[in-house]
Structures are given as C-alpha cells and as structure tokens.
Write an enzyme that holds these catalytic residues in place. Structure first.
Site, PDB file in Angstrom:
ATOM      1  N   ASP A  24      -2.068   5.958  -9.249  1.00 49.03           N
ATOM      2  CA  ASP A  24      -1.294   4.764  -8.924  1.00 49.03           C
ATOM      3  C   ASP A  24      -2.193   3.651  -8.396  1.00 49.03           C
ATOM      4  OD1 ASP A  24       0.907   3.135  -8.583  1.00 49.03           O
ATOM      5  OD2 ASP A  24       2.002   4.537  -7.314  1.00 49.03           O
ATOM      6  N   ASP A  86       8.402  -0.497  -9.861  1.00 44.44           N
ATOM      7  CA  ASP A  86       8.956   0.656  -9.160  1.00 44.44           C
ATOM      8  C   ASP A  86      10.463   0.524  -9.054  1.00 44.44           C
ATOM      9  OD1 ASP A  86       6.459   1.747  -8.746  1.00 44.44           O
ATOM     10  OD2 ASP A  86       6.317   1.114  -6.665  1.00 44.44           O
TER      11      ASP A  86
END
Length: 198
Positions: A24, A86
C-alpha cells in the site's frame, strides 16, 4: 532505500514464506520532493524504479497486489491493482476536511465511482481490486448502498475481499455477499465503457 526495500520484500517472501503481498501507499515513491537520490530522475522514473525493485525482490511467483499505486507504471509489475479510492463506512467522506478533498477520501461513493471507471483494466493489465465490501451493521451504509457496492464489485470481474466477521453478519447482509460470489464458475469481464460500441 532501494536496497532496504529489496531486502524487506525478500525477507517476507523467502524467510517468512508469504506468497501474496499487498503493498500500500506505493505512490509515495513518486511524491514531489521525496528526496530521490538522483535528482535528474523524473517522478515517473522513480515510480518505475520502485516497482521494478519490488518485483525483482518478490520474484515472478509472488502475487503482488498494488494499492495506492499510479495506474500506468503498475502495468507489468503487479498481479492485481486497486482500481478505486478506499471504501469507507459512509457514502460520503466522514472526515472534517475541506470540500475540495472529498473525491479521494475513504467513502463508498469514491470506491464506486473509481471502480466503475477503471473496471475495464481487469483481465487486460491485472486482476482488479475494487477494495473490500463492507457488509457489517457497524457501518452507516444503508442496504441499498451495500447492494450498490456489491453490484459494482461483482461487475469489475476482479477480486472479492471481505473485511467482516461473517459469523456476525445479519442474514440479509450475508445474502448480499453470497450473491456476488461467482456461483457459475465464470468471472465477469467488464467492457471498456470508454471505447466499446456494444
């Protein structure tokens, strides 16, 4: 930094035995003013070098999921890539930040928007990662919003990631999750919404 990253990835794969790595915040490799060791290198070149290093360290048999990664440079280096912002427990971002930053903050709306517009990349460049589905009653999402998320995730033809404790889901929410699992054995193939005439 490259040597350190290379060694860390090799440790995760070779010493700890990980076969899947979800990496990430990859965009950090190309942030403006990130202290590149070679100031003649463009931000795109820095991103390319970072991804090249990650793949070389992981080897060809490790499944890499890129997350927070610029789309273009990821092609050829990751097996799956996040195609959305997200997700979040609310339709709109729930953070007290300026209105102009609401497009990328965690929210279901941002996840749905990006997943729809980038779904055509699946099975062309990588497996799509539209982010996890939030089925639990701990969110402030309505049933209609959860069904919308499930529909979009199913239509991306990509990965299905669950973040909930399935034993704590209501029957209604569990039923939503079971409807997007490919019961036919055939994965959805998204059309390119930007260029197809079909």
């Amino acid at each position: 930094v490259l040597r350190y990253v290379f060694d860390c990835i090799q440790m995760a794969v070779n010493d700890w035995g990980y076969k899947v790595l979800k990496l990430d915040f990859l965009y950090a490799a190309c942030l403006q003013g990130n202290g590149k060791y070679d100031i003649t290198m463009s931000r795109a070149e820095a991103m390319h070098l970072a991804l090249q290093t990650l793949r070389a360290a992981a080897g060809p048999d490790t499944f890499i999921i890129g997350c927070g990664c610029p789309v273009g440079p990821a092609i050829g280096y990751v097996n799956a890539n996040r195609i959305s912002a997200d997700t979040g427990p609310t339709w709109y971002p729930d953070f007290p930040l300026p209105w102009w930053d609401n497009q990328t903050l965690p929210s279901l709306r941002a996840m749905v928007r990006n997943s729809i517009t980038r779904s055509c990349m699946g099975h062309r460049f990588w497996h799509n990662d539209p982010d996890c589905i939030l089925l639990g009653d701990t969110t402030r999402l309505t049933d209609v919003e959860v069904i919308s998320a499930a529909t979009v995730i199913g239509m991306t033809g990509g990965m299905l990631l669950l973040s909930d404790d399935l034993s704590k889901l209501s029957n209604e929410r569990l039923r939503i999750g079971t409807r997007i699992h490919p019961i036919t054995g055939v994965t959805a193939t998204p059309l390119d919404l930007h260029s197809t005439s079909e």
